[in-house]
Design an enzyme around this catalytic site. Structure first.
Site, short mmCIF file in Angstrom:
data_model
loop_
_atom_site.label_atom_id
_atom_site.label_comp_id
_atom_site.label_asym_id
_atom_site.label_seq_id
_atom_site.Cartn_x
_atom_site.Cartn_y
_atom_site.Cartn_z
N SER A 44 -3.15 -1.07 13.43
CA SER A 44 -3.35 -2.28 14.22
C SER A 44 -2.60 -2.11 15.53
O SER A 44 -1.64 -2.80 15.83
CB SER A 44 -2.84 -3.50 13.45
OG SER A 44 -1.46 -3.41 13.21
N HIS A 157 -4.68 -3.21 6.90
CA HIS A 157 -4.00 -2.25 6.02
C HIS A 157 -4.52 -2.28 4.59
O HIS A 157 -4.02 -1.57 3.73
CB HIS A 157 -2.49 -2.51 6.00
CG HIS A 157 -1.84 -2.24 7.33
ND1 HIS A 157 -0.54 -2.56 7.61
CD2 HIS A 157 -2.32 -1.66 8.45
CE1 HIS A 157 -0.25 -2.20 8.84
NE2 HIS A 157 -1.31 -1.66 9.38
N GLN A 165 -1.63 -9.61 7.86
CA GLN A 165 -1.50 -8.18 7.55
C GLN A 165 -0.38 -7.85 6.56
O GLN A 165 -0.53 -6.97 5.72
CB GLN A 165 -1.25 -7.44 8.87
CG GLN A 165 -1.06 -5.95 8.75
CD GLN A 165 -0.92 -5.30 10.12
OE1 GLN A 165 -1.89 -5.06 10.80
NE2 GLN A 165 0.32 -5.03 10.52
N GLU A 166 0.76 -8.54 6.68
CA GLU A 166 1.92 -8.14 5.87
C GLU A 166 2.70 -9.34 5.35
O GLU A 166 2.95 -10.29 6.09
CB GLU A 166 2.90 -7.30 6.71
CG GLU A 166 2.26 -6.06 7.28
CD GLU A 166 3.18 -5.28 8.22
OE1 GLU A 166 4.39 -5.58 8.26
OE2 GLU A 166 2.65 -4.40 8.91
N GLU A 209 0.89 0.85 3.39
CA GLU A 209 2.35 0.86 3.50
C GLU A 209 3.03 0.70 2.15
O GLU A 209 4.21 0.36 2.07
CB GLU A 209 2.80 -0.23 4.48
CG GLU A 209 2.25 0.04 5.88
CD GLU A 209 2.78 -0.91 6.92
OE1 GLU A 209 3.45 -1.91 6.57
OE2 GLU A 209 2.53 -0.65 8.12
N ASP A 245 3.93 -10.71 8.84
CA ASP A 245 3.42 -10.16 10.10
C ASP A 245 1.94 -10.49 10.12
O ASP A 245 1.15 -9.90 9.39
CB ASP A 245 3.63 -8.64 10.16
CG ASP A 245 3.02 -8.04 11.43
OD1 ASP A 245 2.57 -8.83 12.30
OD2 ASP A 245 2.98 -6.80 11.56
N GLU A 288 6.04 -12.60 12.54
CA GLU A 288 5.71 -11.59 13.55
C GLU A 288 4.29 -11.75 14.04
O GLU A 288 3.38 -12.03 13.26
CB GLU A 288 5.93 -10.21 12.92
CG GLU A 288 5.60 -9.04 13.83
CD GLU A 288 5.80 -7.69 13.12
OE1 GLU A 288 6.59 -7.61 12.16
OE2 GLU A 288 5.13 -6.72 13.52
N ASP A 315 5.42 -7.97 18.42
CA ASP A 315 5.13 -6.55 18.23
C ASP A 315 4.05 -6.14 19.23
O ASP A 315 4.35 -5.59 20.31
CB ASP A 315 4.70 -6.33 16.77
CG ASP A 315 4.14 -4.95 16.48
OD1 ASP A 315 4.30 -4.05 17.32
OD2 ASP A 315 3.53 -4.76 15.40
N LYS A 340 9.01 0.08 18.11
CA LYS A 340 8.38 1.26 17.52
C LYS A 340 8.44 2.40 18.53
O LYS A 340 7.95 2.25 19.67
CB LYS A 340 6.92 0.96 17.20
CG LYS A 340 6.69 -0.05 16.09
CD LYS A 340 5.23 -0.50 16.08
CE LYS A 340 4.86 -1.30 14.85
NZ LYS A 340 3.56 -2.00 15.02
N HIS A 368 8.59 1.33 11.36
CA HIS A 368 7.70 2.45 11.08
C HIS A 368 6.30 2.13 11.62
O HIS A 368 6.09 1.08 12.22
CB HIS A 368 7.63 2.67 9.56
CG HIS A 368 6.94 1.56 8.83
ND1 HIS A 368 6.47 1.66 7.55
CD2 HIS A 368 6.61 0.29 9.23
CE1 HIS A 368 5.90 0.54 7.19
NE2 HIS A 368 5.97 -0.30 8.18
N ARG A 369 5.32 2.99 11.34
CA ARG A 369 3.91 2.70 11.57
C ARG A 369 3.17 2.77 10.23
O ARG A 369 3.68 3.36 9.27
CB ARG A 369 3.25 3.69 12.54
CG ARG A 369 3.82 3.73 13.93
CD ARG A 369 3.95 2.40 14.61
NE ARG A 369 2.72 1.64 14.75
CZ ARG A 369 2.10 1.40 15.91
NH1 ARG A 369 2.60 1.89 17.03
NH2 ARG A 369 1.02 0.64 15.97
N SER A 370 1.97 2.22 10.20
CA SER A 370 1.23 2.28 8.93
C SER A 370 0.86 3.72 8.57
O SER A 370 0.79 4.08 7.40
CB SER A 370 0.01 1.37 8.98
OG SER A 370 -0.76 1.63 10.13
N LYS A 391 11.85 -2.21 9.38
CA LYS A 391 10.61 -2.45 8.66
C LYS A 391 10.03 -1.09 8.30
O LYS A 391 9.62 -0.34 9.17
CB LYS A 391 9.64 -3.24 9.54
CG LYS A 391 8.46 -3.78 8.76
CD LYS A 391 7.68 -4.84 9.51
CE LYS A 391 6.59 -4.22 10.34
NZ LYS A 391 5.57 -5.21 10.76
P1 PGA Z 1 0.56 -0.56 12.51
O1 PGA Z 1 1.14 -1.80 11.72
O2 PGA Z 1 1.50 0.56 12.37
O3 PGA Z 1 -0.78 -0.33 11.84
O4 PGA Z 1 0.40 -1.01 13.93
C1 PGA Z 1 2.49 -2.17 11.72
C2 PGA Z 1 2.71 -3.50 12.39
O5 PGA Z 1 1.77 -4.15 12.89
O6 PGA Z 1 3.85 -3.94 12.45
ZN ZN Z 2 3.25 -5.86 13.53
#
Ligand code: PGA
Ligand code: ZN
Length: 426
Positions: A44, A157, A165-166, A209, A245, A288, A315, A340, A368-370, A391
């Site tokens: 994302s 994800h 998403q999270e 993740e 998130d 987030e 983010d 990131k 991190h990243r996904s 995270k």
């Molecule tokens: P991404 O997701 O690494 O796929 O961008 C992580 C996030 O959105 O925080």
């Molecule tokens: Zn995010």
């Protein structure tokens, strides 16, 4: 004798990330050691992130190959940095930014540049027999971050019906980072049981993740499951907090600017009301990307309304970019930032983003990243600069737990000097 820390060669290769897609791994060599690092990749991704260079050659890896980035390291960056001292990663970063010459690192690729930047820091640590942490920030008081563990995956994800998403758990009540990691793992396993008994065993398959991806469609359903799991592990609200998130850019209709979530299409003010009701019900500690990546005003409005109790974290809106952060600071768009490395593409610019966030009184979450690798660089980054959160996904899957395991090693290494960021967040 002082160890030799000048770069003699730089090597790069294409390796696989946790999704099985190719990514860049770099080795920076000095006369005394080799520093290796590998670069993560998001799904994302924010529109304003630095450019991740992909080959686009459909014959290889469905176009996702990174041989151009690899060859940029070997043919252009390596020769350009020969003789540079790894003790000064900032100069190395500056030189690469100059060679690239674009605002978004689109020529050499942020994946090429970041790989070198991280590997150079590690080469200095290895050459001088120091921890990466102390190389990133010498002689500081180190504080370990609260793990922000993503235990239910939705959005891009996972393939369930969750728009958000999270769903993360945050063990702020722990006395130490290691205790926080243990608490997170316990809640994760309680959650597995909660989900299996309600939705069947298939509900405990995991997303990118490491979080579960149960067949849920409603945000409240996911938060309810988190609360039950925390309680079943014996933790109350003061010990384990929750966050989401939303990654709202992924469910925002750009034309109508409405958000499709939980079976409804909501304007940004209705969506704000919705978040406020969730905050009221679940005491969310972090929220987030509640709105799209351009929606500075909507961010500012929710920060004003919920910012006392909740950390509103940007983010995709900031993408670890100083100029976008400055706009957010001026407009009071949030009170937190997700950081990131690969959104901006060098270690020193990432450090600058963390410091700017901290100077502005924001909470910082290093992330991190996904699509990840087993490289635990972010565990050192978060601890070096004392970010409140890290995270790094669920406490499952090798590439996720390696970050948590590295924090355990760091805490042990620091001994009685180790502090825990949870203390200030309670
Ligand atoms: P991404 O997701 O690494 O796929 O961008 C992580 C996030 O959105 O925080
Ligand atoms: Zn995010």
């Amino acid at each position: 004798m002082k160890p030799e820390t000048k770069i003699i060669s730089i090597n790069a290769r294409e390796v696989l990330d946790s999704r099985g897609n190719p990514t860049v791994e770099v080795e920076v060599s000095t006369p005394s050691a080799v520093g290796r690092a590998s670069v993560p990749s998001g799904a994302s991704t924010g529109t304003y992130e630095a450019v991740e260079l992909r080959d686009g050659d459909k014959e290889r890896f469905h176009g996702k190959g990174v041989t151009r980035a690899v060859s940029n390291v070997a043919r252009i960056i390596g020769p350009g940095l020969k003789g540079f001292d790894c003790s000064d990663v900032r100069s190395i970063d500056r030189k690469m930014i100059r060679i690239d010459g674009t605002a978004n690192k689109g020529k050499l690729g942020a994946n090429a540049i970041l790989g070198v930047s991280m590997a150079a820091a590690r080469a200095f640590a290895r050459s001088t027999d120091r921890t990466l942490l102390s190389v990133l920030r010498p002689a500081a008081t180190y504080s370990l971050p609260v793990p922000m563990m993503n235990v239910i995956n939705g959005g891009e994800h996972a393939d369930n019906g969750l728009a958000i998403q999270e769903f993360v758990i945050e063990p702020v009540g722990a006395r130490s980072c290691s205790e926080g990691i243990r608490m997170g793992s316990e809640v994760y396993h309680s959650l597995k049981k909660v989900l299996a008994s309600k939705y069947g065993k298939g509900a405990t398959n995991v997303g990118d993740e490491g979080g579960f991806a149960p067949p849920m469609t409603r945000t409240r359903e996911a938060l309810d499951a988190l609360r039950r799991a925390a309680r079943e592990s014996g933790y109350g609200e003061e010990e384990v907090r929750f966050g989401i998130d939303a990654a709202a850019s992924t469910f925002m209709n750009r034309r109508t600017r409405k958000y499709v979530v939980d079976g409804r299409s909501l304007s940004s003010s209705k969506l704000e009301d919705y978040y406020a009701s969730l905050q009221n019900e679940f005491a969310l500690l972090t929220l987030e990307d509640p709105f799209g990546e351009e929606e500075f005003d909507a961010f500012a409005s929710i920060t004003k309304r919920l910012g006392k109790e909740t950390k509103i974290i940007g983010d995709d809106i900031y993408v670890t970019n100083l100029s976008r952060m400055r706009k957010g600071i001026a407009e009071e768009s949030s009170n937190g930032i997700l950081v990131k490395l690969n959104q901006i593409g060098t270690v020193s610019e990432t450090e600058d983003a963390i410091r700017l966030g901290q100077r502005s009184g924001w909470v910082v979450a290093v992330s991190h990243r996904s699509g990840e690798t087993e490289d635990p660089f972010i565990a050192h980054l978060a601890t070096a600069f004392g970010s409140e959160f890290i995270k790094a996904g669920a406490p499952a899957r090798g590439e996720r737990v390696e970050k948590y395991n590295e924090l355990l090693r760091i805490e042990e290494g620091l001994g009685s000097k180790a502090r825990y960021a949870g203390v200030a967040l309670r």
